[in-house]
Design an enzyme around this catalytic site. Structure first.
Site, PDB file in Angstrom:
ATOM      1  CB  SER A 129       5.095 144.935  82.962  1.00 40.41           C
ATOM      2  OG  SER A 129       6.452 144.384  83.453  1.00 40.41           O
ATOM      3  CE  LYS A 184       3.349 145.975  85.703  1.00 40.79           C
ATOM      4  NZ  LYS A 184       3.917 146.644  86.821  1.00 40.79           N
ATOM      5  CG  HIS A 187       4.804 141.272  85.992  1.00 34.82           C
ATOM      6  ND1 HIS A 187       5.469 142.235  86.528  1.00 34.82           N
ATOM      7  CD2 HIS A 187       5.408 140.923  84.973  1.00 34.82           C
ATOM      8  CE1 HIS A 187       6.543 142.487  85.779  1.00 34.82           C
ATOM      9  NE2 HIS A 187       6.376 141.590  84.675  1.00 34.82           N
ATOM     10  CG  ASN A 188       4.993 144.725  89.664  1.00 35.90           C
ATOM     11  OD1 ASN A 188       4.995 144.133  88.377  1.00 35.90           O
ATOM     12  ND2 ASN A 188       5.169 145.984  89.893  1.00 35.90           N
ATOM     13  CD  GLU A 191       9.881 143.885  88.196  1.00 33.32           C
ATOM     14  OE1 GLU A 191      10.384 144.695  88.600  1.00 33.32           O
ATOM     15  OE2 GLU A 191       8.999 143.771  87.578  1.00 33.32           O
TER      16      GLU A 191
END
Length: 481
Positions: A129, A184, A187-188, A191
């Site tokens: 990222s 990940k 995380h996204n 986001e």
């Protein structure tokens, strides 16, 4: 001739910048792109003067990398990854490592670990990222996969990763199977939530009648406070940017948001694990609704409601900052609840403090308060929820009044704030010792004999009422509604 330390396949913007980042740290990288012209342009252009080896095909790329070979894929997630792996396999030997640095679905990474292990090959699914800038100067890197690969890949991944303020690299081995790509994915998802929370602040600033200059000043000030983050910083720049005619560029951009799937995957996984990731879910739904532009235009001429403005004095910019911060805390708390549940379900052994530490620098959601999250899990490794950590609980108690004023004013003014509203609802639901689900259990027992527990009996004892007088004592064991 075997000269390279690493092979890298896929020279789009992320692949090119990662390759250059590796060479900056003393590695020689063999590179290949399916379209040869892309490789040639890269070598002659941005790659000129760097320790790169251009390879026209996969066989020559594999031959150029010293053993045990480490081959990194920066290609489109999905079938393309499987296709490249299938092409690579005939040239690889047991002990070689394939690293997928794209946004692959975590279950695909788990499958690839198992499939390649049968041939003696090691697979790593690694989240990366930070976008173009991060890839070039130091991203956040989230690897997991075949445990035997960890010692082979971590030194080089740590070398190119971002550094937090304490000097620690934002790269750490997260666990077996699909652990890296799962982290990940979450995380996204977070986001998505961060971006929606900020977009709602922008929407309310417009409803307040603020100029774009005042908006930019406000976001910039927030970036020097508890909301210090990459996304807040770029938002200040966005609202300050003028188009060629001098008017704000952001107002010329069509309000239809795109998405590539990781937010949706997060919501699906949360549902499968029975975790209430409500803010990410609302953020995904908001993007979907935004894409229905033509329908919304037609509906605006038919459906009634307030005019989308808020009365002067309904709330302050400090209240709005509190709504952003409170919603952000809830979103991260929900994300870490999901990570904990997934880790337990898949037996990954995730260290949530380590995960928070990986996001302190380099990645898109990098923010100052991730340091506080890391400290919270350091203090209490088995922390039930960030919401009950003393420091975050104190912050929530501080911001909740202003947060409520913002949501109330937005609802009264007809300004949609799905992120603020769902986060506040979750906060209220989480702090409610006795809620309304007893009615739901009564309804389920009434129409389906699904039974219920009683507050005057020990947990785990189940009861059924013959509500109609004709249902009898038989309870449901075949379906669940």
């Amino acid at each position: 001739m075997t000269t390279a330390d690493l092979g890298l396949i896929g020279l789009a913007v992320m692949g090119q910048n990662l390759a250059l980042n590796f060479t900056d740290h003393g590695y020689t990288v063999a590179v290949h792109n399916r379209t040869k012209a892309v490789t040639d342009e890269f070598i002659a252009g941005p790659g000129a003067g760097h320790s790169l080896v251009a390879c026209d095909d996969l066989q020559s790329l594999v031959a150029a990398v010293r053993r045990p070979r480490r081959i990194m894929l920066m290609v489109k997630a999905g079938p393309v990854v499987d296709a490249v792996i299938a092409e690579l396999k005939p040239f690889l030997e047991p002990g070689d490592v394939i690293i997928d640095g794209g946004n692959s679905l975590f279950s695909d990474s788990q499958r690839r670990v198992d499939e390649l292990a049968a041939d003696g090959l090691l697979f790593v699914g690694s989240g990366v990222s930070g976008g173009e800038e991060g890839a070039r100067n130091g991203p956040s890197i989230m690897p997991g996969g075949n445990e035997a690969a960890a010692e082979l890949v971590m030194p080089m991944l740590e070398a190119v990763a971002a550094r937090a303020d304490d000097g620690e690299p934002c790269a750490a081995w997260l666990g077996p199977g699909g652990a890296g790509h799962y982290v990940k994915m979450v995380h996204n998802g977070i986001e998505y939530g961060d971006m929606q929370v900020i977009a709602e602040a922008y929407s309310l600033m417009k409803a307040m009648g603020l100029s774009h200059q005042r908006m930019a000043e406000t976001f910039a000030a927030w970036g020097d406070d508890v909301l210090d983050s990459f996304l807040i910083d770029i938002t200040a720049e966005i609202v300050a940017t003028a188009d060629e005619d001098g008017t704000p560029l952001v107002e010329k951009i069509l309000d239809a948001a795109g998405q590539k799937g990781t937010g949706k995957w997060t919501v699906i996984s949360a549902m499968e694990l029975a975790q209430p990731v409500t803010l990410v879910s609302e953020a995904v739904s908001a993007r979907i609704l935004s894409s229905m532009k033509a329908q919304r235009v037609r509906a605006s001429e038919i459906l009634g409601g307030p005019d989308g403005s808020v009365p002067e004095g309904a709330f302050t910019l400090e209240d709005l900052r509190d709504a952003v911060y409170g919603s952000k805390i809830v979103s991260y708390a929900q994300g870490f609840l999901l990570l904990g549940a997934a880790s337990e379900d898949h037996r990954w052994g995730l260290d949530l403090g380590v995960v928070a530490g990986l996001w302190r620098a380099g990645c898109i959601i990098r923010a100052a308060f991730l340091v506080d999250i890391t400290k919270a899990f350091d203090r209490t490794p088995d922390l039930e929820s960030l919401l009950v950590d003393p420091s975050f609980a104190a912050e929530l108690n501080r911001v909740e009044a202003g947060w409520r004023r913002v949501v109330a004013a937005a609802v009264s003014g007809g300004v949609p704030v799905p992120a603020y509203a769902t986060a506040l609802s979750f906060y209220d639901g989480y702090r409610t010792a006795s809620g309304s689900a007893n009615m739901i259990q009564a309804q389920r027992d009434y129409f389906g004999a699904h039974t219920y527990e009683r507050i005057d009996k020990p947990r785990g004892e189940f009861f059924h009422t013959n509500w109609t007088g004709t249902g009898g004592d038989t309870t449901s064991g075949s379906y669940n509604a």
